[in-house]
Design a protein around this motif. Sequence first.
Motif, PDB file in Angstrom:
ATOM      1  N   LEU B  69       0.019 -27.144   9.444  1.00  0.00           N
ATOM      2  CA  LEU B  69      -0.451 -25.770   9.192  1.00  0.00           C
ATOM      3  C   LEU B  69       0.561 -25.032   8.334  1.00  0.00           C
ATOM      4  O   LEU B  69       1.654 -25.520   8.075  1.00  0.00           O
ATOM      5  N   SER B  70       0.183 -23.837   7.890  1.00  0.00           N
ATOM      6  CA  SER B  70       1.137 -23.081   7.072  1.00  0.00           C
ATOM      7  C   SER B  70       0.928 -21.572   7.226  1.00  0.00           C
ATOM      8  O   SER B  70      -0.076 -21.120   7.785  1.00  0.00           O
ATOM      9  N   GLY B  71       1.894 -20.831   6.749  1.00  0.00           N
ATOM     10  CA  GLY B  71       1.790 -19.365   6.704  1.00  0.00           C
ATOM     11  C   GLY B  71       1.717 -18.718   8.075  1.00  0.00           C
ATOM     12  O   GLY B  71       2.245 -19.241   9.063  1.00  0.00           O
ATOM     13  N   ASP B  72       1.043 -17.565   8.134  1.00  0.00           N
ATOM     14  CA  ASP B  72       0.950 -16.799   9.377  1.00  0.00           C
ATOM     15  C   ASP B  72       0.222 -17.576  10.464  1.00  0.00           C
ATOM     16  O   ASP B  72       0.525 -17.426  11.647  1.00  0.00           O
ATOM     17  N   PHE B  73      -0.745 -18.387  10.041  1.00  0.00           N
ATOM     18  CA  PHE B  73      -1.484 -19.198  11.017  1.00  0.00           C
ATOM     19  C   PHE B  73      -0.523 -20.164  11.705  1.00  0.00           C
ATOM     20  O   PHE B  73      -0.528 -20.293  12.933  1.00  0.00           O
ATOM     21  N   GLN B  74       0.327 -20.805  10.917  1.00  0.00           N
ATOM     22  CA  GLN B  74       1.293 -21.762  11.497  1.00  0.00           C
ATOM     23  C   GLN B  74       2.236 -21.058  12.469  1.00  0.00           C
ATOM     24  O   GLN B  74       2.487 -21.537  13.574  1.00  0.00           O
ATOM     25  N   THR B  75       2.756 -19.893  12.062  1.00  0.00           N
ATOM     26  CA  THR B  75       3.685 -19.150  12.938  1.00  0.00           C
ATOM     27  C   THR B  75       3.002 -18.789  14.258  1.00  0.00           C
ATOM     28  O   THR B  75       3.564 -19.000  15.337  1.00  0.00           O
ATOM     29  N   SER B 267       0.677 -11.069  15.635  1.00  0.00           N
ATOM     30  CA  SER B 267       0.647 -12.374  16.317  1.00  0.00           C
ATOM     31  C   SER B 267       1.389 -12.304  17.634  1.00  0.00           C
ATOM     32  O   SER B 267       0.934 -12.825  18.657  1.00  0.00           O
ATOM     33  N   ARG B 268       2.552 -11.664  17.622  1.00  0.00           N
ATOM     34  CA  ARG B 268       3.381 -11.621  18.826  1.00  0.00           C
ATOM     35  C   ARG B 268       2.627 -10.995  19.988  1.00  0.00           C
ATOM     36  O   ARG B 268       2.531 -11.568  21.074  1.00  0.00           O
ATOM     37  N   SER B 302      -7.296 -12.552   7.290  1.00  0.00           N
ATOM     38  CA  SER B 302      -8.229 -13.415   6.560  1.00  0.00           C
ATOM     39  C   SER B 302      -7.933 -14.883   6.839  1.00  0.00           C
ATOM     40  O   SER B 302      -6.890 -15.232   7.401  1.00  0.00           O
ATOM     41  N   GLY B 303      -8.864 -15.733   6.442  1.00  0.00           N
ATOM     42  CA  GLY B 303      -8.667 -17.185   6.500  1.00  0.00           C
ATOM     43  C   GLY B 303      -8.545 -17.730   7.913  1.00  0.00           C
ATOM     44  O   GLY B 303      -9.087 -17.179   8.871  1.00  0.00           O
ATOM     45  N   ASP B 304      -7.816 -18.842   8.026  1.00  0.00           N
ATOM     46  CA  ASP B 304      -7.650 -19.504   9.326  1.00  0.00           C
ATOM     47  C   ASP B 304      -6.905 -18.595  10.302  1.00  0.00           C
ATOM     48  O   ASP B 304      -7.178 -18.603  11.498  1.00  0.00           O
ATOM     49  N   TYR B 305      -5.970 -17.826   9.767  1.00  0.00           N
ATOM     50  CA  TYR B 305      -5.228 -16.902  10.621  1.00  0.00           C
ATOM     51  C   TYR B 305      -6.192 -15.940  11.302  1.00  0.00           C
ATOM     52  O   TYR B 305      -6.123 -15.728  12.517  1.00  0.00           O
ATOM     53  N   LYS B 306      -7.122 -15.397  10.518  1.00  0.00           N
ATOM     54  CA  LYS B 306      -8.128 -14.490  11.059  1.00  0.00           C
ATOM     55  C   LYS B 306      -8.955 -15.184  12.149  1.00  0.00           C
ATOM     56  O   LYS B 306      -9.113 -14.651  13.250  1.00  0.00           O
ATOM     57  N   THR B 307      -9.448 -16.379  11.860  1.00  0.00           N
ATOM     58  CA  THR B 307     -10.262 -17.114  12.835  1.00  0.00           C
ATOM     59  C   THR B 307      -9.503 -17.303  14.144  1.00  0.00           C
ATOM     60  O   THR B 307     -10.046 -17.114  15.238  1.00  0.00           O
ATOM     61  N   ILE B 309      -6.720 -15.620  15.359  1.00  0.00           N
ATOM     62  CA  ILE B 309      -6.433 -14.379  16.094  1.00  0.00           C
ATOM     63  C   ILE B 309      -7.718 -13.823  16.719  1.00  0.00           C
ATOM     64  O   ILE B 309      -7.717 -13.357  17.867  1.00  0.00           O
ATOM     65  N   MET B 310      -8.828 -13.897  15.970  1.00  0.00           N
ATOM     66  CA  MET B 310     -10.108 -13.412  16.510  1.00  0.00           C
ATOM     67  C   MET B 310     -10.489 -14.196  17.772  1.00  0.00           C
ATOM     68  O   MET B 310     -10.998 -13.618  18.739  1.00  0.00           O
ATOM     69  N   ALA B 311     -10.244 -15.505  17.750  1.00  0.00           N
ATOM     70  CA  ALA B 311     -10.557 -16.320  18.931  1.00  0.00           C
ATOM     71  C   ALA B 311      -9.691 -15.885  20.113  1.00  0.00           C
ATOM     72  O   ALA B 311     -10.166 -15.765  21.245  1.00  0.00           O
ATOM     73  N   LEU B 312      -8.394 -15.596  19.842  1.00  0.00           N
ATOM     74  CA  LEU B 312      -7.494 -15.197  20.933  1.00  0.00           C
ATOM     75  C   LEU B 312      -7.866 -13.827  21.512  1.00  0.00           C
ATOM     76  O   LEU B 312      -7.739 -13.604  22.712  1.00  0.00           O
ATOM     77  N   VAL B 313      -8.323 -12.903  20.647  1.00  0.00           N
ATOM     78  CA  VAL B 313      -8.684 -11.575  21.180  1.00  0.00           C
ATOM     79  C   VAL B 313     -10.070 -11.608  21.829  1.00  0.00           C
ATOM     80  O   VAL B 313     -10.550 -10.595  22.337  1.00  0.00           O
ATOM     81  N   GLY B 314     -10.716 -12.766  21.803  1.00  0.00           N
ATOM     82  CA  GLY B 314     -11.960 -12.918  22.558  1.00  0.00           C
ATOM     83  C   GLY B 314     -13.206 -12.555  21.798  1.00  0.00           C
ATOM     84  O   GLY B 314     -14.237 -12.236  22.392  1.00  0.00           O
ATOM     85  N   SER B 315     -13.125 -12.599  20.458  1.00  0.00           N
ATOM     86  CA  SER B 315     -14.307 -12.316  19.655  1.00  0.00           C
ATOM     87  C   SER B 315     -15.155 -13.584  19.540  1.00  0.00           C
ATOM     88  O   SER B 315     -14.615 -14.683  19.427  1.00  0.00           O
ATOM     89  N   HIS B 316     -16.465 -13.429  19.581  1.00  0.00           N
ATOM     90  CA  HIS B 316     -17.328 -14.625  19.505  1.00  0.00           C
ATOM     91  C   HIS B 316     -18.005 -14.730  18.153  1.00  0.00           C
ATOM     92  O   HIS B 316     -18.486 -13.754  17.630  1.00  0.00           O
TER      93      HIS B 316
END
Lengths: 316, 316
Positions: B69-75, B267-268, B302-307, B309-316
């Motif tokens: 992975l890379s970028g914010d998504f990786q972190t 993210s934190r 945006s991108g994978d990072y968005k997907t 974080i959205m999954a973690l905050v419980g968005s469907h």
Amino acid sequence: MATITVPQVVPSPVEDAEALMKAFQGWGTDEQAVIYILAHRDAAQRKLIRLAYEEKYNESLTQRLQSELSGDFQTAMSYWILDPVERQAVIANSATKCIDEEYPVIVEIAYANSPAELLKVKQAYHALYKRSLEEDVAANATGNLRDLLLALVSTYRYDGDEVNSGLAKSEAKIIHKAVGNGSITDHGELTRILGTRSKAQLVATFNYFSDEHSTTVTKALLHGEDPTGYTRALRIAARCIADTNKYLVKVLRSAMRSSGTDEESLSRVVVMHAEKDLRDIKEEFHKRASVALEQAVAKETSGDYKTFIMALVGSH
Amino acid sequence: MATITVPQVVPSPVEDAEALMKAFQGWGTDEQAVIYILAHRDAAQRKLIRLAYEEKYNESLTQRLQSELSGDFQTAMSYWILDPVERQAVIANSATKCIDEEYPVIVEIAYANSPAELLKVKQAYHALYKRSLEEDVAANATGNLRDLLLALVSTYRYDGDEVNSGLAKSEAKIIHKAVGNGSITDHGELTRILGTRSKAQLVATFNYFSDEHSTTVTKALLHGEDPTGYTRALRIAARCIADTNKYLVKVLRSAMRSSGTDEESLSRVVVMHAEKDLRDIKEEFHKRASVALEQAVAKETSGDYKTFIMALVGSH
């Protein structure tokens, strides 16, 4: 190793409780009987005796002992009867109440325990006083001494053997600079280093200091006495880091000066270490004082207090 | 309450490990598959997946994710994959390395945890870094900010509800005097009070302060900005004491300002609270920001990072 002796065949907790009650009854307390029982039971056994006594007689053994005994004997026994961890919390609490004189006790407790043991003392403190040791230390001490004592009791030190040599070298330099030539120039850095580094790291730092400056940190601190107690507290910390037992021997020797005995300190060290490592401290005492601890105690104490302390130090 | 969703029927750890390996292989990583699996497993399940993966493929899942992975998504994923307590130790360690900017993270960790939880974080810190959090904080911060941060991370606070009203009144006065009219006059007392008193006691003290001075401690501290960060750290501490979730909402809102997103902070907070209390924080966010957290995240990422974080905050 411990110095107390426990008989090979120990009466049951109920039998001990009954014998204690017998010692309390009648004209005057039979102090010898109390000592004969309680000085020769370990912490787990004393706890069972407390429980058996309270169940059988519906009163607290701790409180009954306080009303039956008196003077230095009573104080020493009131510490001895407690659970070892709780005892340290009680002693620490009492030291916070006159912290300008008693801060050495706080330093001693911070260093004579491992980080895990100190944590248990702090948990016992919460349970007993519904406050933290940290807030009581911070509220009663002031200035640089407060910062130092707070760091000592609050830091959850790393307890491993790993040492960073580069860091030890650089912090030995910082200490040398901060100690100055007679008066401390940087309290913050001294407090930070002695207050947060692991014991192994501090030993390495002190060794670099000795190698580089042909004197120990403790001796270097001798020149910088100040009225607030900060320098003395730092020196005690440095002594405990270098060799806690050697420091405790010093406490015992000071407590038994010919100018007058400090029973409070004598009782504290004996009671706190009798079940733990007083045998090692005794050996060190003999080497330093050229007299056995038993002999020194016998000379400087008297009465029931003497009998009790002699039993705890393992004299027969 | 948590926001992550775990499927009713969960594959075995080995099946999940195999699916992850499949997602890593071939041309480019299948990030959607990685998210589909890992964002929907709780900490215990993720741990079993890590173990199954390492046993089956003889490599670290954590390290493989870092290279895939890379970028914010990786972190964000590198934090998520860790055990929750270990994760906080890693985040705290990273904050100590640039403490002049990152000290708010240290304050947040000191207050968003109970004393018992903070102790576990410090134990994980010992195990990971062979040092204490305290020594790293003390070695990297300076001046008054150092004293405050050290007290916050080191004190083992009392966690009970008991409050001493007399003390709350007198310390509210001390705070008022120390905060002064625009610049702080007594750092030592402010550090002592906020650094060592129990949360319940501080809430009582702050209430007396508000009653007496028709302003909150946080607002009173607004006048005293200083370049060292001490006042800001104190204000964050005061906010966390008053209402930690409200403070975290503020962090989330600042992280998603239109002037640019602070992915690190976003993210934190999301990763650290998704399995714990992010649902409550979401409700508070909605009230304050008049927009749902999901909507804000969707707009600012945006991108994978968005997907992810959205999954973690419980968005469907």
